[in-house]
Design a protein around this motif. Structure first.
Motif, PDB file in Angstrom:
ATOM      1  N   GLU A 138     -16.901  10.082   5.416  1.00 51.96           N
ATOM      2  CA  GLU A 138     -16.582   9.113   4.347  1.00 51.96           C
ATOM      3  C   GLU A 138     -15.535   8.103   4.833  1.00 51.96           C
ATOM      4  O   GLU A 138     -15.680   6.898   4.673  1.00 51.96           O
ATOM      5  CB  GLU A 138     -16.063   9.873   3.125  1.00 51.96           C
ATOM      6  CG  GLU A 138     -15.870   8.996   1.899  1.00 51.96           C
ATOM      7  CD  GLU A 138     -14.967   9.710   0.862  1.00 51.96           C
ATOM      8  OE1 GLU A 138     -14.354   8.986   0.065  1.00 51.96           O
ATOM      9  OE2 GLU A 138     -14.867  10.973   0.920  1.00 51.96           O
ATOM     10  N   PHE A 139     -14.484   8.598   5.468  1.00 50.63           N
ATOM     11  CA  PHE A 139     -13.418   7.706   5.944  1.00 50.63           C
ATOM     12  C   PHE A 139     -13.858   6.908   7.156  1.00 50.63           C
ATOM     13  O   PHE A 139     -13.453   5.751   7.338  1.00 50.63           O
ATOM     14  CB  PHE A 139     -12.139   8.514   6.223  1.00 50.63           C
ATOM     15  CG  PHE A 139     -11.487   8.983   4.942  1.00 50.63           C
ATOM     16  CD1 PHE A 139     -11.000   8.022   4.033  1.00 50.63           C
ATOM     17  CD2 PHE A 139     -11.366  10.338   4.627  1.00 50.63           C
ATOM     18  CE1 PHE A 139     -10.419   8.445   2.855  1.00 50.63           C
ATOM     19  CE2 PHE A 139     -10.785  10.736   3.444  1.00 50.63           C
ATOM     20  CZ  PHE A 139     -10.295   9.792   2.537  1.00 50.63           C
ATOM     21  N   LEU A 192      -7.801  -1.356   1.343  1.00 48.41           N
ATOM     22  CA  LEU A 192      -7.993  -2.396   0.320  1.00 48.41           C
ATOM     23  C   LEU A 192      -7.125  -3.650   0.543  1.00 48.41           C
ATOM     24  O   LEU A 192      -7.616  -4.763   0.697  1.00 48.41           O
ATOM     25  CB  LEU A 192      -7.696  -1.810  -1.066  1.00 48.41           C
ATOM     26  CG  LEU A 192      -7.926  -2.773  -2.229  1.00 48.41           C
ATOM     27  CD1 LEU A 192      -9.408  -3.138  -2.327  1.00 48.41           C
ATOM     28  CD2 LEU A 192      -7.433  -2.174  -3.552  1.00 48.41           C
ATOM     29  N   ASP A 217       1.125   4.122  -2.768  1.00 49.24           N
ATOM     30  CA  ASP A 217       0.556   5.357  -2.202  1.00 49.24           C
ATOM     31  C   ASP A 217       0.587   6.550  -3.165  1.00 49.24           C
ATOM     32  O   ASP A 217      -0.419   7.268  -3.292  1.00 49.24           O
ATOM     33  CB  ASP A 217       1.275   5.712  -0.882  1.00 49.24           C
ATOM     34  CG  ASP A 217       0.446   6.688  -0.050  1.00 49.24           C
ATOM     35  OD1 ASP A 217      -0.775   6.371   0.127  1.00 49.24           O
ATOM     36  OD2 ASP A 217       0.990   7.709   0.390  1.00 49.24           O
ATOM     37  N   ARG A 222       0.842  -1.205   0.000  1.00 50.27           N
ATOM     38  CA  ARG A 222       0.000   0.000   0.000  1.00 50.27           C
ATOM     39  C   ARG A 222       0.881   1.261   0.000  1.00 50.27           C
ATOM     40  O   ARG A 222       0.587   2.266  -0.691  1.00 50.27           O
ATOM     41  CB  ARG A 222      -0.918  -0.033   1.248  1.00 50.27           C
ATOM     42  CG  ARG A 222      -1.879   1.161   1.387  1.00 50.27           C
ATOM     43  CD  ARG A 222      -2.841   1.215   0.190  1.00 50.27           C
ATOM     44  NE  ARG A 222      -3.703   2.371   0.248  1.00 50.27           N
ATOM     45  CZ  ARG A 222      -3.335   3.641  -0.060  1.00 50.27           C
ATOM     46  NH1 ARG A 222      -2.098   3.916  -0.423  1.00 50.27           N
ATOM     47  NH2 ARG A 222      -4.203   4.630  -0.015  1.00 50.27           N
ATOM     48  N   LEU A 239      -2.366   5.804  -5.513  1.00 51.09           N
ATOM     49  CA  LEU A 239      -3.700   5.731  -4.897  1.00 51.09           C
ATOM     50  C   LEU A 239      -4.027   6.983  -4.097  1.00 51.09           C
ATOM     51  O   LEU A 239      -5.193   7.382  -3.975  1.00 51.09           O
ATOM     52  CB  LEU A 239      -3.790   4.517  -3.976  1.00 51.09           C
ATOM     53  CG  LEU A 239      -3.801   3.137  -4.677  1.00 51.09           C
ATOM     54  CD1 LEU A 239      -3.674   2.018  -3.653  1.00 51.09           C
ATOM     55  CD2 LEU A 239      -5.078   2.953  -5.512  1.00 51.09           C
ATOM     56  N   GLN A 240      -2.971   7.577  -3.511  1.00 52.70           N
ATOM     57  CA  GLN A 240      -3.133   8.729  -2.603  1.00 52.70           C
ATOM     58  C   GLN A 240      -4.114   8.391  -1.483  1.00 52.70           C
ATOM     59  O   GLN A 240      -3.912   7.382  -0.810  1.00 52.70           O
ATOM     60  CB  GLN A 240      -3.551   9.955  -3.423  1.00 52.70           C
ATOM     61  CG  GLN A 240      -2.384  10.382  -4.307  1.00 52.70           C
ATOM     62  CD  GLN A 240      -2.625  11.608  -5.149  1.00 52.70           C
ATOM     63  OE1 GLN A 240      -3.752  12.087  -5.283  1.00 52.70           O
ATOM     64  NE2 GLN A 240      -1.564  12.111  -5.731  1.00 52.70           N
ATOM     65  N   ASP A 241      -5.216   9.102  -1.347  1.00 51.66           N
ATOM     66  CA  ASP A 241      -6.094   8.839  -0.196  1.00 51.66           C
ATOM     67  C   ASP A 241      -7.172   7.784  -0.468  1.00 51.66           C
ATOM     68  O   ASP A 241      -7.955   7.434   0.406  1.00 51.66           O
ATOM     69  CB  ASP A 241      -6.792  10.142   0.244  1.00 51.66           C
ATOM     70  CG  ASP A 241      -5.780  11.081   0.932  1.00 51.66           C
ATOM     71  OD1 ASP A 241      -4.676  10.561   1.281  1.00 51.66           O
ATOM     72  OD2 ASP A 241      -6.095  12.250   1.121  1.00 51.66           O
ATOM     73  N   ARG A 242      -7.193   7.257  -1.712  1.00 51.80           N
ATOM     74  CA  ARG A 242      -8.267   6.308  -2.043  1.00 51.80           C
ATOM     75  C   ARG A 242      -7.985   4.900  -1.470  1.00 51.80           C
ATOM     76  O   ARG A 242      -6.837   4.481  -1.381  1.00 51.80           O
ATOM     77  CB  ARG A 242      -8.408   6.207  -3.576  1.00 51.80           C
ATOM     78  CG  ARG A 242      -9.111   7.404  -4.210  1.00 51.80           C
ATOM     79  CD  ARG A 242      -9.454   7.102  -5.661  1.00 51.80           C
ATOM     80  NE  ARG A 242      -8.265   6.874  -6.477  1.00 51.80           N
ATOM     81  CZ  ARG A 242      -7.538   7.847  -7.073  1.00 51.80           C
ATOM     82  NH1 ARG A 242      -7.877   9.129  -6.928  1.00 51.80           N
ATOM     83  NH2 ARG A 242      -6.483   7.542  -7.806  1.00 51.80           N
ATOM     84  N   ALA A 243      -9.020   4.195  -1.098  1.00 45.09           N
ATOM     85  CA  ALA A 243      -8.998   2.793  -0.639  1.00 45.09           C
ATOM     86  C   ALA A 243      -7.846   2.490   0.318  1.00 45.09           C
ATOM     87  O   ALA A 243      -6.975   1.664   0.023  1.00 45.09           O
ATOM     88  CB  ALA A 243      -8.935   1.852  -1.843  1.00 45.09           C
ATOM     89  N   PRO A 244      -7.851   3.157   1.469  1.00 47.98           N
ATOM     90  CA  PRO A 244      -6.739   2.945   2.404  1.00 47.98           C
ATOM     91  C   PRO A 244      -6.713   1.525   2.997  1.00 47.98           C
ATOM     92  O   PRO A 244      -5.676   1.044   3.427  1.00 47.98           O
ATOM     93  CB  PRO A 244      -6.992   3.998   3.492  1.00 47.98           C
ATOM     94  CG  PRO A 244      -8.443   4.286   3.437  1.00 47.98           C
ATOM     95  CD  PRO A 244      -8.873   4.120   2.007  1.00 47.98           C
ATOM     96  N   GLU A 279     -15.543   4.065   5.847  1.00 47.47           N
ATOM     97  CA  GLU A 279     -14.577   3.085   5.317  1.00 47.47           C
ATOM     98  C   GLU A 279     -13.979   2.223   6.425  1.00 47.47           C
ATOM     99  O   GLU A 279     -13.816   1.001   6.296  1.00 47.47           O
ATOM    100  CB  GLU A 279     -13.456   3.808   4.542  1.00 47.47           C
ATOM    101  CG  GLU A 279     -13.847   4.025   3.092  1.00 47.47           C
ATOM    102  CD  GLU A 279     -12.632   4.077   2.164  1.00 47.47           C
ATOM    103  OE1 GLU A 279     -11.822   3.104   2.252  1.00 47.47           O
ATOM    104  OE2 GLU A 279     -12.501   5.039   1.402  1.00 47.47           O
TER     105      GLU A 279
END
Lengths: 146, 402
Positions: free
Chosen positions: B97-98, B51, B41, B37, B44-49, B101
């Motif tokens: 949102e987070f 996954l 990073d 990850r 992906l940056q902040d997406r799907a931390p 998640e």
């Protein structure tokens, strides 16, 4: 001639030997009966060796009455010696013993015994047995001549 | 949620100890997920931390069960929150949102852990079952082997006992008879040839020696007959008992006549044919007739009758006397060896005759019995399979050859 031929009695038990000899006498059988008390003596007699070397005194028997349970050499061993002996091989051998075990009877016939008789306890039965023996084996039966 | 946790804890409790290897797998999986990850990073940056961390939880749960799965979930959550969920460097998510998640990750992880744990339990149970079965099979094999050893040991013991018994009966027949011949023979010679000098008293004593020897011979013969009966093989065939009965009757009458008894034996012909062995059947009938003739009432002649009757596929042979009879309380034990109800003086005998009758009948697949009342006489019977007719024999021959 047959009436005077010798009978060899191989019997270690003194009582039985005396009773059998008595039965012969009582039945009026005049054939000489020579009695030996153990297997080795029987073999000496058959082979004409040792104390029985003189055939004039110890002629080959016309009938052998053989006990099975004998000291020094068993009756079956004596029987084997007789059947392997060139001169005596055809001599009638009647087993006269206490044992009526089938194994003994079979072994005796395997070694070509001519008959197998069990010693009776009753004296009268012994008399009958001796008379039958004499009538059949000495008077009726024919043996191989010299 | 609480229920799920409870279920998981329950499962965890039944899973047993967590081993070190599965914790290592959990840490490595989480580490690997973290590394990948981290590598991804910049893309992906902040997406799907979360996954890749779910895969780590799957791996941990599969190896170590629910507890290890939860451990992996917690470490993953902390690592992801701190490193990949904005604001980075803090455990608290920045936005709703987070937060969602995190919750989705937690729920999914728990579900995975629960499932993995269930699968693992099933696998463990199956393995345990297999192991148990293997163990049971091994136990069965071991027991079988033990049994076989036992059987061969027992067989060897029995064979040894049997050959000892044979040696014993040889000794009995050979060695015990020899002194008897001496007793009988010399006592008779005394009577015949020395009777005059013995005197009447001496003669009577010599006669008693002869009689005693005769009794002992009878005992030895009976013992040998009895022991042979129990051991020898028996081949049955169709026999007519009438002739055997007649010849036994003649013998028993003759023996009685010589010992001053008065015996009449009536044979009711014909006795139906039976499946039997001739010598054994003869011994049985002779013993029954002798017995019937012996136990007559004092001063009365012995009246004995023998006859047969067909009972279905069996034949019963009866021997009846009008003698002293047997009280009911004694009837059960008279067929045992050496059972005697009377003293030697009143009724001489060895006590083995009826044991020969019973054992002989049993060796031929038959039965024996007695009906009697004391003082009225006795009726003994033996029951055997009926003999086969010539037609039945032919049919069985056809079957045999088919």
């Amino acid at each position: 001639m047959h009436e005077l031929s010798t009978i060899l009695l191989v019997e270690d038990n003194e009582d039985d030997a005396d009773l059998i000899l008595y039965a012969f006498k009582k039945s009026g059988i005049e054939n000489p009966v020579t009695r030996v008390a153990h297997g080795d003596a029987a073999v000496h007699y058959i082979e004409g060796t040792g104390p029985f070397a003189d055939r004039a005194l110890h002629p080959l028997p016309a009938l052998i009455l053989l006990d099975l349970k004998l000291p020094r050499r068993s009756g079956l061993e004596v029987l084997k010696v007789i059947r392997d002996n060139e001169v005596a091989r055809h001599t009638p051998v009647v087993i006269l013993t206490s044992s009526d075990q089938n194994t003994d009877i079979k072994r005796a016939y395997d070694l070509s015994a001519n008959a197998y008789l069990v010693k009776p306890v009753s004296r009268d039965a012994l008399l009958a047995l001796v008379q039958t023996l004499e009538a059949f084996w000495i008077k009726l039966n024919r043996v191989v001549g010299p | 949620m609480a229920q799920a946790t409870h279920a998981m804890l329950g499962l965890a409790a039944t899973e047993g100890a967590v081993n070190f290897r599965s914790i290592l797998v959990a840490l490595l999986s989480v580490g690997a997920a973290f590394g990948i990850r981290l590598t991804l990073d910049p893309v992906l940056q902040d997406r799907a931390p979360f996954l890749l961390f779910l895969l780590a939880v799957v791996a941990a749960s599969a190896t170590g069960g629910a507890r290890v799965g939860i451990l992996a979930t917690v470490i993953s959550a902390v690592a992801a929150l701190w490193t990949f969920v904005p604001p980075r460097g803090s455990l608290l998510p920045q936005s709703a949102e987070f937060t969602l998640e995190v919750l989705v990750f937690a729920a999914a992880s728990l579900a995975v852990a629960l499932l993995a744990s269930r699968m693992r339990m099933a696998r463990l149970r199956a393995e345990a079952g297999e192991a148990q079965q293997r163990q049971a099979e091994a136990e069965v094999r071991r027991l079988n082997q033990h049994l076989e050893t036992l059987i061969s040991e027992r067989t060897a013991e029995l064979e040894a006992a049997n050959s000892q018994l044979e040696a014993f009966s040889y000794t009995v027949s050979h060695d015990l008879r020899a002194p008897l011949r001496g007793m009988e023979g010399f006592a008779r010679i005394l009577l015949d040839d020395f009777g005059d000098s013995l005197g009447s008293q001496g003669k009577r004593y010599a006669e008693r020696i002869v009689a005693a020897a005769g009794r002992m011979e009878g005992l030895i013969n009976s013992l040998l007959t009895f022991s042979r009966l129990q051991r020898s093989a028996v081949a049955l065939r169709t026999l007519d008992p009438t002739r055997i009965a007649r010849s036994c009757a003649k013998e028993v009458e003759a023996a009685a006549a010589s010992s001053a008894g008065d015996v009449t034996i009536q044979v009711d012909a014909p006795i139906p044919s039976v499946m039997a062995e001739p010598v054994i059947l003869g011994q049985i009938i002779a013993n029954l007739l002798t017995n019937a003739a012996k136990f007559h009432k004092e001063g009365e002649p012995a009246q004995v009758r023998i006859w047969g009757e067909t009972r279905g596929k069996r034949v019963r042979i009866w021997v009846e006397d009008a003698g002293i009879g047997i009280a009911p309380e004694h009837q059960a034990k008279i067929f045992g060896a050496f059972e005697r109800l009377h003293g030697q003086e009143t009724y001489p005998g060895t006590g083995i005759g009826l044991a020969i009758v019973k054992t002989g009948a049993e060796r031929m697949g038959g039965t024996v019995g007695v009906e009697s009342m004391a003082g009225v006489g006795a009726r003994f019977w033996i029951e055997l399979a009926a003999g086969r007719t010539a037609q039945e024999r032919d049919e069985s021959h056809e079957v045999d050859h088919a």
